[in-house]
Write a protein that holds these residues in place. Structure first.
Motif, PDB file in Angstrom:
ATOM      1  N   ALA A  45       1.733  -5.860  -7.529  1.00 25.60           N
ATOM      2  CA  ALA A  45       0.802  -5.161  -6.643  1.00 25.60           C
ATOM      3  C   ALA A  45       1.563  -4.246  -5.676  1.00 25.60           C
ATOM      4  N   GLU A  46       2.711  -4.708  -5.176  1.00 19.55           N
ATOM      5  CA  GLU A  46       3.535  -3.879  -4.283  1.00 19.55           C
ATOM      6  C   GLU A  46       4.035  -2.640  -5.018  1.00 19.55           C
ATOM      7  N   LYS A  47       4.438  -2.819  -6.266  1.00 18.11           N
ATOM      8  CA  LYS A  47       4.894  -1.687  -7.078  1.00 18.11           C
ATOM      9  C   LYS A  47       3.780  -0.665  -7.220  1.00 18.11           C
ATOM     10  N   LEU A  48       2.576  -1.136  -7.517  1.00 13.64           N
ATOM     11  CA  LEU A  48       1.443  -0.240  -7.686  1.00 13.64           C
ATOM     12  C   LEU A  48       1.141   0.520  -6.389  1.00 13.64           C
ATOM     13  N   ILE A  49       1.179  -0.172  -5.272  1.00 16.90           N
ATOM     14  CA  ILE A  49       0.958   0.484  -3.972  1.00 16.90           C
ATOM     15  C   ILE A  49       2.009   1.549  -3.731  1.00 16.90           C
ATOM     16  N   PHE A  50       3.269   1.230  -4.021  1.00 17.27           N
ATOM     17  CA  PHE A  50       4.360   2.199  -3.863  1.00 17.27           C
ATOM     18  C   PHE A  50       4.114   3.431  -4.735  1.00 17.27           C
ATOM     19  N   GLU A  51       3.770   3.220  -5.986  1.00 21.50           N
ATOM     20  CA  GLU A  51       3.551   4.349  -6.891  1.00 21.50           C
ATOM     21  C   GLU A  51       2.409   5.237  -6.417  1.00 21.50           C
ATOM     22  N   LEU A  52       1.352   4.649  -5.916  1.00 25.55           N
ATOM     23  CA  LEU A  52       0.227   5.434  -5.424  1.00 25.55           C
ATOM     24  C   LEU A  52       0.602   6.213  -4.169  1.00 25.55           C
ATOM     25  N   ARG A  53       1.291   5.566  -3.257  1.00 23.26           N
ATOM     26  CA  ARG A  53       1.672   6.226  -2.001  1.00 23.26           C
ATOM     27  C   ARG A  53       2.769   7.266  -2.204  1.00 23.26           C
ATOM     28  N   SER A  54       3.618   7.082  -3.203  1.00 15.78           N
ATOM     29  CA  SER A  54       4.740   8.004  -3.386  1.00 15.78           C
ATOM     30  C   SER A  54       4.325   9.292  -4.095  1.00 15.78           C
ATOM     31  N   ARG A  55       3.098   9.381  -4.539  1.00 15.61           N
ATOM     32  CA  ARG A  55       2.645  10.627  -5.189  1.00 15.61           C
ATOM     33  C   ARG A  55       2.809  11.820  -4.269  1.00 15.61           C
ATOM     34  N   GLY A  56       2.609  11.623  -2.977  1.00 13.59           N
ATOM     35  CA  GLY A  56       2.794  12.719  -2.021  1.00 13.59           C
ATOM     36  C   GLY A  56       4.249  13.149  -1.919  1.00 13.59           C
ATOM     37  N   LEU A  57       5.165  12.210  -2.050  1.00 16.04           N
ATOM     38  CA  LEU A  57       6.589  12.549  -2.024  1.00 16.04           C
ATOM     39  C   LEU A  57       7.004  13.285  -3.293  1.00 16.04           C
ATOM     40  N   ASN A  58       6.385  12.952  -4.407  1.00 16.90           N
ATOM     41  CA  ASN A  58       6.721  13.580  -5.674  1.00 16.90           C
ATOM     42  C   ASN A  58       6.404  15.079  -5.650  1.00 16.90           C
TER      43      ASN A  58
END
Length: 98
Positions: A83-96
């Motif tokens: 779940a933490e990984k999924l949260i990170f991936e969703l939040r990091s879209r802005g950094l990408n």
């Protein structure tokens, strides 16, 4: 007795069970960073690391600036649960996209 029923999400038009999205044993997020210099790559990684640590301060990573060659680095970040990984991936879209 109720039958199993899959409902479509009104917000996104997709139907899925949460088990297909969050899988046990899937705690490693992978990030590829592109930059012109090691210093720029280090700065970019610090942004990802700061985000990951805001989700879980115990996140582990394999980034090593001394081993960078070329203009990109492929980094793995291991969280304590999927779940933490999924949260990170969703939040990091802005950094990408930055």
């Amino acid at each position: 007795m109720k039958e199993n029923q899959t409902d479509a999400c009104d917000a996104c038009g997709v139907s899925a069970e949460i088990g297909y999205i969050i899988s046990e044993g899937d705690e490693v997020a992978e990030v590829t960073i592109h930059a012109d210099s090691v210093e720029a790559m280090q700065a970019r990684f610090e942004q990802y690391l700061s985000l990951a640590q805001s989700i879980n301060p115990a996140v582990k990573h394999d980034f090593n600036a001394e081993q960078i060659s070329g203009d990109s680095a492929h980094i793995k970040m291991q969280f304590e649960c999927s779940a933490e990984k999924l949260i990170f991936e969703l939040r990091s879209r802005g950094l990408n996209n930055a």
